[in-house]
Design an enzyme around this catalytic site. Structure first.
Site, PDB file in Angstrom:
ATOM      1  CG  HIS A  84      -1.924  -1.125   1.208  1.00  0.00           C
ATOM      2  ND1 HIS A  84      -1.689  -2.326   1.834  1.00  0.00           N
ATOM      3  CD2 HIS A  84      -3.137  -1.246   0.621  1.00  0.00           C
ATOM      4  CE1 HIS A  84      -2.730  -3.130   1.651  1.00  0.00           C
ATOM      5  NE2 HIS A  84      -3.612  -2.505   0.915  1.00  0.00           N
ATOM      6  CE  LYS A  88       4.201  -7.268 -13.977  1.00  0.00           C
ATOM      7  NZ  LYS A  88       3.171  -8.233 -14.428  1.00  0.00           N
ATOM      8  CE  LYS A 112      -2.500 -11.232 -11.671  1.00  0.00           C
ATOM      9  NZ  LYS A 112      -2.004 -10.331 -12.728  1.00  0.00           N
TER      10      LYS A 112
END
Length: 473
Positions: free
Chosen positions: A63, A93, A105
């Site tokens: 976060h 990424k 994800k």
């Protein structure tokens, strides 16, 4: 037989290899490495008159930036470890390509091809409802996107479900990306990851010292390429590399097997053939490798091997047999840590996934910006630019007394559409991202490969956010 290494273990090993090169405090490194939040849920859905309990996950790795961002995959292989690994990679990424999201994800443990469209809609809406109840979705909280087994259709269902729960949220369209264009999506999202892979490979092939090390000529044109997987990413990587890069595709594999032709394979013809016949194995003029030998594609001699399927495809068992000079990780985690060590010893250059397949999240970022601004890209300047360019052409014609052909005039005076701006932004992002990774690689004697450089760069950028925002005490 080598001990099997999990996807998450490989990701963490890559982190541990890069961490000493950052000079950061051990506690801060631990905070960056761990996954902050994991939500596991089981929910019932009525399928064909019977109630089926579905297992699903959403992981938010970091976060340090908000919202968190990452795809949702539908697969029987979904597990908590896999989702956490993918969320972790997403954090790194985003940091490498300067997309201001934390990594996330999601996964639903089903085989989507076993369900009807109505069943998939019910599963998707119920999963979304569970995320809404736990505040694991929202334009300022966590923004899902498509992944393996999902696409624009599922994203539209997610958007519609979220909007039903938040009818007063004017930014509701920003709760998910990868939506259909007519439902607040963005042009160029479908091809984004594959196009980003092409830009990344092209930039690597434009580095003189890297090409000299590999004994290759400068530039991507004329290089031979093998593609593993003809899904969204693999097919777009292949078509764009062939059409815009002048690459020769000589080998392809899919679930049914692999094919090879050293003289080249027309990828458009192959895709049409597979759509019509359901297999690549009946494509004319190629050597055929059956289903049991489909991993032979990893051993085809070529300049560039593009694993574009699932993780753990190149490991300690087959890394020694790889004959490519460059491995471009279009998929997430296609090379295990043990496999990567063997490839490094053999001098094979691996362009790592945490940089190379960032095209998807980059264009998702553009879609999110479009949703928050409530305006498509190009709306303000397209016609103005066209008028300016037209006037310039007219001035040139009047001054020289010569006429420009209509075809050339149309090309010169064309104002940028949304797709032009998206592609331009993606190209800039991938070029700049590679330059950052390559600078880390070339300026640090202790870093021996691009993956370690990419992880070190990502860790350093995330740590800067932790310190600057006061998250780290």
């Amino acid at each position: 037989m080598p001990k099997e290494v999990s996807f998450l273990d490989s990701v963490n090993r890559y982190f541990d290899m890069a961490a000493p090169h950052t000079g950061l405090d051990a506690g801060l490194l631990t905070q960056i490495k761990i996954c902050n939040s994991v939500y596991q849920v089981h929910f019932p859905v009525k399928i064909n008159g019977e109630v089926k309990v579905i297992e699903a996950y959403r992981a938010q790795h970091s976060h340090h930036r908000s919202p968190t961002k990452g795809g949702i995959r539908y697969s029987n292989h979904v597990s908590q470890d896999e989702v956490v690994a993918l969320a972790t990679l997403m954090s790194y990424k985003c940091a490498i390509v300067d997309v201001p999201f934390g990594g996330a994800k999601g996964g639903v443990k089903i085989n989507p091809w076993e369900y009807s469209e109505k069943d998939l809609e019910n599963i998707t809406r119920r999963y979304t409802t569970e995320l809404i109840k736990r505040k694991f979705i929202g334009p300022a909280v966590d923004v899902p996107a498509p992944d393996y087994g999902t696409g624009p259709r599922e994203m539209a269902w997610i958007y519609d479900t979220y909007r039903a729960f938040h009818p007063d949220d004017i930014n509701a369209a920003g709760c998910v990306t990868g939506k259909p264009v007519n439902q607040n999506g963005v042009r160029g999202r479908t091809e984004a990851t594959g196009r980003g892979v092409f830009y990344g490979i092209r930039e690597a092939c434009n580095q003189p010292d890297l090409m000299e090390k590999l004994g290759l000529t400068m530039g991507i044109e004329g290089k031979t390429m093998v593609i593993q997987g003809l899904g969204n990413v693999g097919s777009h990587t292949a078509t764009i590399s062939q059409d815009e890069g002048g690459v020769k595709i000589i080998g392809v594999s899919e679930v049914e097997g692999a094919i090879y032709n050293k003289e080249g394979i027309d990828i458009h013809a192959l895709l049409r053939h597979r759509e019509h016949h359901g297999s690549i194995l009946s494509f004319p003029g190629v050597q055929i490798y059956g289903k049991e030998k489909r991993r032979a594609v990893m051993e085809f001699e070529c300049d560039i091997l593009v694993p574009a399927a699932l993780e753990n495809q190149i490991d300690a068992e087959n890394a020694g047999s790889v004959r490519a000079k460059i491995i471009a990780e279009a998929a997430n985690g296609p090379v295990t840590a043990d496999g990567a060590a063997i490839l490094a010893e053999r001098g094979v250059v691996v362009i790592p996934d945490i940089y190379l397949n960032a095209g998807g999240v980059t264009v998702s970022y553009f879609e999110w910006l479009k949703n928050l601004s409530h305006m498509r890209f190009g709306r303000l300047q397209k016609r103005f630019d066209e008028r300016v360019y037209t006037n310039i052409v007219k001035q040139i014609e009047d001054t020289t007394g010569k006429k420009i052909s209509q075809r050339d005039k149309d090309m010169i005076t064309h104002g940028a559409d949304e797709i032009d701006l998206i592609r331009s932004g993606l190209e800039e992002t991938m070029i700049t991202g590679f330059q950052g990774v390559y600078a880390m690689y070339t300026n640090n004697d202790g870093i021996k490969d691009l993956r370690t450089a990419a992880f070190a760069l990502a860790i350093s950028k995330i740590s800067s956010d932790y310190i600057a925002l006061g998250i780290w005490p």
